[in-house]
Design an enzyme around this catalytic site. Structure first.
Site, mmCIF file in Angstrom:
data_model
loop_
_atom_site.group_PDB
_atom_site.id
_atom_site.type_symbol
_atom_site.label_atom_id
_atom_site.label_comp_id
_atom_site.label_asym_id
_atom_site.label_seq_id
_atom_site.Cartn_x
_atom_site.Cartn_y
_atom_site.Cartn_z
ATOM 1 N N TYR A 1 -3.124 154.671 28.167
ATOM 2 C CA TYR A 1 -2.815 156.100 28.190
ATOM 3 C C TYR A 1 -4.072 156.949 28.127
ATOM 4 O O TYR A 1 -5.035 156.582 27.466
ATOM 5 C CB TYR A 1 -1.913 156.449 26.996
ATOM 6 C CG TYR A 1 -0.588 155.738 26.996
ATOM 7 C CD1 TYR A 1 -0.038 155.246 28.180
ATOM 8 C CD2 TYR A 1 0.119 155.549 25.821
ATOM 9 C CE1 TYR A 1 1.183 154.597 28.176
ATOM 10 C CE2 TYR A 1 1.342 154.898 25.806
ATOM 11 C CZ TYR A 1 1.872 154.424 26.992
ATOM 12 O OH TYR A 1 3.071 153.780 26.983
ATOM 13 N N GLU B 1 13.741 160.180 5.071
ATOM 14 C CA GLU B 1 14.656 160.946 5.927
ATOM 15 C C GLU B 1 14.748 162.418 5.507
ATOM 16 O O GLU B 1 15.277 163.236 6.251
ATOM 17 C CB GLU B 1 16.054 160.311 5.912
ATOM 18 C CG GLU B 1 16.091 158.968 6.626
ATOM 19 C CD GLU B 1 17.450 158.290 6.523
ATOM 20 O OE1 GLU B 1 18.123 158.466 5.488
ATOM 21 O OE2 GLU B 1 17.825 157.571 7.471
#
Ligand SMILES: [Zn+2]
Ligand SMILES: [Zn+2]
Length: 401
Positions: A304, A381
């Site tokens: 990349y 979370e």
């Protein structure tokens, strides 16, 4: 009345159960690479009851959603990647991977869940949008160039009359304080290229090296010369990392082998440095071989490109995060990460930014918590609704009219 930051954040928290539930369902069934049928199905399901036009990829299981605002305007892109890694999960979480040898160890399950949460918030606020939001749900971030396939299939022209003119992506990171948003202008992540070389000598008896052509000292000399090359040839303010990560030669104590194999990675933060260092690695290796009368076959695979954040977009992320989550949660990074990201392909084409959302679990220290890609990594979370709100806010600001 336009939605305030406070309203948006509380809407995201009200939807937290849905976001976390989707995240956990994705987490149980990780898929790797460019073809993620089960994951794609969950994404399509989540889009199904929203006023969003959805198309799926031809060459991959990508999903593109388009939300049209009430008034015309520019098109803004939000990206979430959805692929997992070939890692066997050892976290013991109740919703741990049920697929042996596959794990959402880079947190892309959270990206999908946050992006779809943002899609819902934005769909509910369509009349505040002047323009379109493109939701880019991509497979194959982990080395498969998924974003490039989507660009080739016309991602940026998903709204033909208004090509994408700005883009934003979030990446969750377990080694950053939970709930923090981290970004910087300019290079955010590195370019990553792989190289391999085979030093070709001539095998023989280990007692008579003069009648062989020993590739081992040549390989050793190349390893050291590459380190000197980096410190002597590379400007420290436009740095490079060259790592020899794998070296192999020989089979026993009394035989000179005929070849030595080396491979490794090059990480750089600018296109110029990238081309320069690749050339230098090749030159050092082949010429050291030549100096000793051996040949070196050199090969490289382009990874990349550098992920470069637009200066204005990075500033907008910092302001938006401060407004949504409070100034202490909005952190300007001093340095890039030397990992790589294929969102770089999008940022080569349109100005935008990628930011990191910290998710170090409670009870652990960011510095020592198992990191992204670890078989033990756990993402908190708690900040997922913050990520949902940040995605949504970035789009709302770009399409404020
Ligand atoms: Zn990753
Ligand atoms: Zn990732």
């Amino acid at each position: 009345m336009p939605t305030s930051s406070v309203d948006l954040l509380s809407a995201a928290y009200n939807d937290a159960d849905r976001t976390i539930d989707l995240r956990r369902r994705l987490h149980r069934h990780p898929e790797i690479g460019l073809h993620l049928p089960r994951t794609q199905e969950l994404v399509l399901d989540a889009f199904a009851d929203l006023p969003i036009e959805v198309t799926t990829g031809k060459s991959t299981t990508s999903v593109v959603g388009v939300l049209r605002g009430a008034r015309p305007g520019p098109t803004y892109l939000l990206r979430g990647d959805m692929d997992a890694l070939p890692v066997h999960e050892d976290t013991g979480l109740p919703f741990a991977s049920e697929v042996p040898g596959a794990m959402h160890a880079c947190g892309h399950d959270t990206h999908v869940a946050m992006l779809l949460g943002a899609a819902r918030l934005l769909a509910e606020r369509r009349d505040e949008l002047a323009g379109q939001v493109v939701f880019m749900v991509q497979p194959g971030e982990e080395g498969f160039h998924g974003a490039r396939f989507m660009l080739e299939e016309g991602l940026l022209d998903a709204v033909p009359e208004a090509p994408v003119s700005g883009a934003f992506a979030l990446h969750i990171i377990s080694n950053l304080p939970s709930g923090s948003v981290n970004v910087r202008p300019g290079p955010m992540m590195a370019a990553a290229d792989q190289w391999k070389m085979l030093v070709r000598g001539r095998g023989g008896h280990a007692s008579m090296p003069h009648s062989a052509a020993d590739p081992i000292p040549v390989a050793a000399e190349i390893v050291l010369a590459l380190q000197s090359m980096v410190t002597r040839r590379v400007d420290v303010f436009d740095p490079a990392v060259v790592t020899v990560a794998h070296i192999e030669a020989g089979s026993t104590s009394n035989v000179i082998p005929d070849t030595a194999f080396l491979e490794g990675t090059i990480r750089t933060l600018s296109a110029e440095r990238r081309a320069d260092v690749l050339g230098a690695v090749r030159r050092v290796a082949t010429h050291i071989g030549e100096a000793h009368g051996l040949t070196v076959d050199f090969d490289h695979v382009e990874g990349y490109p550098v992920t470069v954040n637009d200066v204005g977009a990075a500033a907008t992320v910092l302001e938006t995060a401060a407004e949504l989550l409070g100034p202490p949660a909005s952190l300007r990074m001093a340095a890039p990460l030397m990992g790589a990201e294929d969102f770089s392909y999008v940022l080569e084409r349109v100005p935008g930014a990628m930011a990191f959302l910290g998710a170090c679990p409670p009870g652990l220290e960011p510095e020592t918590a198992p990191g992204n890609h670890s078989n033990l990594v756990v993402f908190d979370e708690e900040p997922l609704p913050a990520g949902v709100a940040l995605y949504a806010r970035m789009a709302m600001q770009a399409l404020a009219g």
